[in-house]
Scaffold this active site. Structure first.
Site, short mmCIF file in Angstrom:
data_model
loop_
_atom_site.label_atom_id
_atom_site.label_comp_id
_atom_site.label_asym_id
_atom_site.label_seq_id
_atom_site.Cartn_x
_atom_site.Cartn_y
_atom_site.Cartn_z
N LYS B 44 0.87 -1.16 0.00
CA LYS B 44 0.00 0.00 0.00
C LYS B 44 0.92 1.22 0.00
O LYS B 44 1.98 1.20 0.61
CB LYS B 44 -0.88 0.00 1.25
CG LYS B 44 -1.65 1.29 1.42
CD LYS B 44 -2.97 1.12 2.11
CE LYS B 44 -3.70 2.45 2.18
NZ LYS B 44 -4.12 2.96 0.86
N LEU B 72 -5.02 7.57 0.40
CA LEU B 72 -3.68 7.23 0.85
C LEU B 72 -3.51 7.18 2.36
O LEU B 72 -2.46 7.54 2.89
CB LEU B 72 -2.63 8.19 0.25
CG LEU B 72 -2.45 8.18 -1.27
CD1 LEU B 72 -1.27 9.06 -1.67
CD2 LEU B 72 -2.25 6.78 -1.82
N ASN B 125 4.16 6.40 -7.05
CA ASN B 125 2.73 6.60 -7.32
C ASN B 125 2.49 8.08 -7.63
O ASN B 125 2.36 8.90 -6.74
CB ASN B 125 1.92 6.14 -6.10
CG ASN B 125 0.42 6.26 -6.31
OD1 ASN B 125 -0.03 6.69 -7.38
ND2 ASN B 125 -0.35 5.90 -5.31
N CYS B 128 -2.39 8.88 -7.69
CA CYS B 128 -3.54 8.65 -6.82
C CYS B 128 -4.58 9.74 -7.10
O CYS B 128 -4.28 10.92 -6.97
CB CYS B 128 -3.16 8.68 -5.35
SG CYS B 128 -4.62 8.49 -4.31
N LYS B 166 4.07 4.80 -11.67
CA LYS B 166 2.67 4.40 -11.84
C LYS B 166 1.88 5.58 -12.37
O LYS B 166 1.82 6.64 -11.74
CB LYS B 166 2.08 3.90 -10.53
CG LYS B 166 0.66 3.33 -10.72
CD LYS B 166 0.23 2.49 -9.54
CE LYS B 166 -1.17 1.93 -9.72
NZ LYS B 166 -1.58 1.09 -8.59
N ASN B 193 -3.44 3.28 -13.13
CA ASN B 193 -4.12 3.55 -11.87
C ASN B 193 -5.63 3.69 -12.20
O ASN B 193 -6.02 3.50 -13.35
CB ASN B 193 -3.55 4.83 -11.23
CG ASN B 193 -3.72 4.83 -9.71
OD1 ASN B 193 -4.74 4.36 -9.19
ND2 ASN B 193 -2.75 5.37 -9.01
N THR B 194 -6.43 4.04 -11.23
CA THR B 194 -7.88 4.05 -11.44
C THR B 194 -8.35 5.18 -12.35
O THR B 194 -7.68 6.20 -12.49
CB THR B 194 -8.61 4.18 -10.09
OG1 THR B 194 -8.11 5.34 -9.43
CG2 THR B 194 -8.40 2.96 -9.23
N GLY B 218 -11.42 -2.52 -11.30
CA GLY B 218 -12.16 -3.77 -11.50
C GLY B 218 -12.39 -4.07 -12.97
O GLY B 218 -11.97 -3.32 -13.86
N GLY B 244 -5.48 -3.54 -14.38
CA GLY B 244 -6.83 -3.09 -14.71
C GLY B 244 -7.82 -4.23 -14.80
O GLY B 244 -8.02 -4.81 -15.86
N GLY B 266 -5.39 -6.47 -8.80
CA GLY B 266 -5.79 -5.45 -7.84
C GLY B 266 -7.10 -5.76 -7.15
O GLY B 266 -7.15 -6.51 -6.17
#
Lengths: 302, 305
Positions: B44, B72, B125, B128, B166, B193-194, B218, B244, B266
């Site tokens: 994390k 975070l 990262n 985020c 990332k 990332n998302t 997801g 992903g 993930g």
């Protein structure tokens, strides 16, 4: 990290029945969960394999615990619980658990065992359920009955059609009081109002005779080395967040400790994603790992 | 069957890793899977100092996906070193520490603090979606090629560890950012990332997430993530790590065919704590079925239609 006994396993459904409008009880054949679960703990259940919708598990409080397994009481509120409600005997579900920290029963038990209190009244538990929040409280009531702890069970529901477990609770020896929002059964109004009334009676000694009142006057005059908060009544509750907030206030005003079981949007269930955060006096805590049961005074209610 | 993957001089035992933020600090999953079968554990994200995270609700499920706005939350690098790293260090697998900072200065200090325990690799990262970044007019560092290049170059000077950048897919042209990270000295790229998104409760007429917006992950994002991997891996020379919505061994193969040298599982970890080991064995079955002896032989081998 403390030693936990938990795992994921495929479990066969013994039965899955609608007990009242949109409320179902599902019995699971799961000796592992039967042996290792405690009242107030929960499981994270995957309702369907091989699909990505629903994607996540559903957290459900453990309703009954016995040697051969557990049962769940759930209300159909979304697509996941809808799918769950269509499961038949013999179908399998993937269950992760038991998870979380349950109700602290030792604390109320201890009241009866300390020399200070042994000559006085017995300890007492007041269980307060809001809607399907009754689910984990039933397992607690069974456990308290085994320990012969006097239990009053307050149930709050919208209307009498939503009442479950009443006869079963009575046969456990609990005194059951009902509040309905529409007045169709018992007291008309919120269950927290019933609680307030009950606590007033406890304070006055109307419920348990004179000993508690006498003890309080001694506490106030400093003859006993305990704070007024350390009395012999413990409230245990589960229900909607707004109800728990109101209950927390009532408990505080009446100087009675309360343990509340919280619900939250949850993903992993094992403390990894930090999704199910709840704000407490010590910062955010996780419902899945630090709870779901918290001391009501810990929570910063918003 | 040879599953190994090489990034620079480091060999990873297999290409199926676990993504930052979905696997805690590894220990949370030890009851459910063999952690030493994980190709690399990406922690994390940690930051120099503790961060409280965002107000709840922080997650909500969406069709075939979920939104998160954790923000975070972590207890800072010192706590990580004391509380979590000793467990990770003993595992016979690669440990990648994910770090984030608000600006270059904070990233540099993070890397300096990490030097004493020289992790196998560091994932930077830059993407985020749930925190505020400084030093750029954009919301996320990885939306700005200049700042991305500058930060990677700055941390590059501070460590000999493998650096993985990332990146966020929430940009007009991710290749531009990918090239900037490569030029800055990144050894690999993690994409994606998302995706920014939100969920609304029409009955209450309110947003569901405490932070209002969050990041979507997801299976819902898999087609978009595959395209990013396909595009970026053709533009850069460094390895691309695909992320992903990976839920199955076949998903792993799809990402590798599009050009991923390795992948990160993930959201699947959150749906099932035992997901990783299952996905890895499904991937091995796939290779076996296809008669492929070396996992790396799959990389970028998408056939013509």
């Amino acid at each position: 990290m403390s030693k936990l006994i938990r795992k994921t396993q495929k479990i066969a459904i013994i039965s899955n029945k609608e007990v009242c409008s949109a409320h179902f009880v599902m019995e699971l054949e799961a000796p592992f969960l039967g042996e290792n679960s405690a009242p107030g703990q929960f499981i994270n259940i995957r309702v369907d394999e091989g699909t990505t919708d629903p994607l996540l598990r559903i957290p459900l409080g453990i309703h009954k615990i016995h040697e051969g397994g557990i049962s769940l009481l759930y209300k159909v509120v979304g697509s996941g619980t809808q799918i769950l409600s269509n499961k038949k005997q013999g179908d399998q579900v993937d269950v992760l658990g038991p998870l979380g920290k349950g109700f602290d029963v030792a604390r109320v038990e201890a009241y009866g065992n300390t020399p200070l209190q042994s000559t006085k009244q017995d300890p007492e538990a007041i269980l307060v359920a809001g809607g399907h929040g009754i689910a984990p409280l039933y397992a607690l009531a069974e456990s308290l009955a085994e320990k012969k702890i006097k239990t009053t069970f307050l149930i709050g529901v919208r209307s009498r059609d939503h009442l479950v477990c009443v006869d079963e609770l009575k046969s456990l020896g609990a005194e059951v009081q009902i509040a309905t929002e529409d007045g169709s059964a018992g007291y008309e109004g919120y269950v927290t109002e019933l609680l307030e009334e009950l606590l007033k009676q406890v304070m006055k000694g109307e419920v348990n005779g004179d000993s508690q009142r006498a003890r309080f006057s001694r506490l106030r005059s400093g003859q006993e080395g305990q704070s007024p908060g350390e009395q012999q009544t413990m409230i245990y509750s589960c229900g909607p967040r707004l109800m728990l907030r109101a209950l927390s206030k009532v408990a505080l005003e009446n100087n009675t400790p309360a343990q509340v079981s919280l619900d939250a949007y949850m993903a992993c269930g094992v403390g990894a994603c930090l999704g199910c955060a709840v704000k407490t006096k010590d910062g955010y805590k996780m419902v899945c790992k630090d709870g779901p049961v918290f001391d009501s005074k810990e929570i910063l209610w918003t | 069957m040879d599953l190994t993957v090489k990034i620079n001089d480091r060999t990873f035992k297999n290409p199926v890793w676990v993504a930052s933020g979905t696997f805690g600090y590894g220990e949370e999953f030890k009851d459910f899977i063999d952690l030493e079968k994980v190709g690399a554990i990406i922690t994390k994200t940690i930051t120099l100092n503790a961060r409280e995270g965002n107000p709840p609700p922080r997650i909500v499920e969406t069709p075939s996906g979920m939104l998160n706005s954790i923000g975070l939350e972590n207890k800072g690098i010192e706590h990580f070193a004391k509380k979590y790293y000793p467990f990770l260090e003993k595992l016979d697998t690669r440990i990648i520490v994910s770090v984030a900072g608000r600006d270059k200065d904070e990233f540099e200090k993070c890397i300096e603090a990490l030097e004493e325990f020289s992790p196998d690799a560091i994932e930077i990262n830059l993407s985020c979606p749930n925190v505020v970044h400084r030093q750029t007019k954009h919301k996320l560092i990885a939306q700005d090629p200049e700042t991305t290049g500058e930060i990677i170059a700055a941390v590059r000077k501070k460590t000999k560890s493998i650096l993985i950048a990332k990146l966020t897919p929430n940009v007009t042209d991710i290749s531009e950012i990918a090239l900037a990270a490569e030029a800055g000295g990144a050894n690999a790229l993690s994409v994606v990332n998302t995706y920014l998104g939100m969920a609304v409760d029409a009955e209450e007429m309110k947003p569901i997430l405490g932070n209002i917006v969050g990041g979507l992950s997801g299976p819902a994002i898999k087609p978009m993530a595959l395209k990013v991997v396909y595009d970026v891996s053709k533009k850069v020379k460094i390895p691309v790590i695909g992320i992903g919505g990976i839920m199955t061994g076949r998903d792993v193969a799809e990402f590798m065919l599009c050009g991923a040298a390795a992948v990160q599982v993930g959201t699947a970890n959150l749906a099932d704590p035992a997901a990783h080991n299952r996905i890895l064995s499904e991937f091995e079955e796939y290779l076996d079925r296809k008669g492929i002896k070396k996992a790396t032989d799959l990389v970028g081998k998408l056939k013509k239609l």
